[in-house]
Design a protein around this motif. Structure first.
Motif: not given
Length: 319
Positions: A111-115
């Motif tokens: 999954f992606y994490q907010d940069n």
């Protein structure tokens, strides 16, 4: 210049549960967006933008059936929908094959994490939304230990595209960090590399690199791997019921041991490739010329971009 760094995570049991929950929610959002695009196309509609899909997904979360989606950070589902739309568009542009739905059994949990919201210290990384409470003792759940301390800079850097991924044994975080471009050009003589069968590579400056697959270390692990594969196959045949195979606890243990062996082999080969390419680049040649066996021609790359020929050597090492 963007440098990608990959570091292993050391989550506790509660954090592992949250990581799998985030990965499963990301997979659900991706499949939902892809299904909406396919349904709309069959009905004669045009492409639905990811912005409109996110609005529909927000309405979906307000229903009782999908209220569980509110337990996961909005940035994860938002990026999953965007990834599905990008994959769908790339197919119609002719860049890739038609995107497939992600399987719970076979797809890689990630999954992606907010940069912007992601935070790093020398020893920990903060994952968004693990703990809803703002109390200090509850906020500790958001901070996951890093296996390598000080590897990712914590201040005065710009993070790009953070992704958390599970490889079957461990969780890893991969993040891009922006650095200044290298402006100095090397002035030493160029290096030509001949990719062979007996040796991994033979350089024109008389440096030779052996094929690590020919070493006793790799042969010993490969032999152990073959024996374990035969053992698992026999266990499957012994527990066969009719036309289906029964997976027992012993088979699951053996398959986990086989997975560890495969990871060990991959890590040894990858480490050797990185050591080889780093050693060649540190000699600072003005260019690096590599044999291309597939097209029977040569390619030339600048030495300060020497990491680009990693793939050429990798295809030789893993075959």
């Amino acid at each position: 210049m963007i440098k990608t760094i990959r570091v292993m995570l050391l989550p506790n049991n509660k954090q592992k549960t949250k990581l799998f929950q985030y990965a499963n929610t990301s997979r659900f959002a991706y499949n939902w967006a892809l299904g909406r695009e396919q349904e709309n196309y069959k009905n004669g509609g045009k492409f639905i933008s990811d912005g409109n899909l996110r609005k529909e997904f927000t309405q979906l979360k307000r229903t009782k059936e999908y209220a569980w989606l509110n337990n996961v950070s909005n940035n994860i589902t938002k990026q999953a929908i965007k990834d599905a739309c990008e994959a769908y568009k790339d197919f119609f542009k002719g860049h890739t094959k038609f995107p497939r739905f992600k399987s719970k059994k076979h797809s890689v949990p990630k999954f992606y994490q907010d940069n912007v919201k992601i935070q790093f210290t020398d020893t920990h990384v903060k994952v968004e939304g693990f703990a809803a409470s703002k109390k200090k003792n509850k906020q500790k759940l958001n901070w996951i230990r890093l296996a390598e301390h000080g590897r990712i800079p914590a201040k005065n850097v710009k993070y790009m595209n953070p992704r958390i991924k599970y490889d079957g044994l461990n969780w890893y975080i991969t993040i891009g960090i922006e650095y200044e471009d290298c402006t100095t050009l090397p002035s030493n003589e160029g290096v030509g590399i001949d990719v062979g069968i007996k040796d991994l590579a033979i350089c024109s400056d008389k440096h030779k690199y052996q094929n690590i697959n020919k070493t006793q270390r790799i042969k010993k692990i490969e032999k152990k791997k073959r024996r374990l594969q035969r053992s698992i196959s026999k266990k499957y045949e012994g527990n066969k019921k009719g036309g289906s195979y029964c997976k027992t606890s012993n088979i699951i243990k053996s398959e986990k041991e086989l997975l560890k062996l495969n990871h060990r082999l991959t890590n040894i080969r990858q480490s050797y490739l990185h050591q080889t390419t780093s050693e060649i680049v540190k000699r600072e040649p003005s260019f690096i010329c590599i044999e291309d066996l597939n097209v029977t021609r040569q390619i030339i790359v600048p030495a300060y971009e020497g990491v680009n020929f990693f793939v050429s050597l990798e295809s030789k090492l893993f075959r």
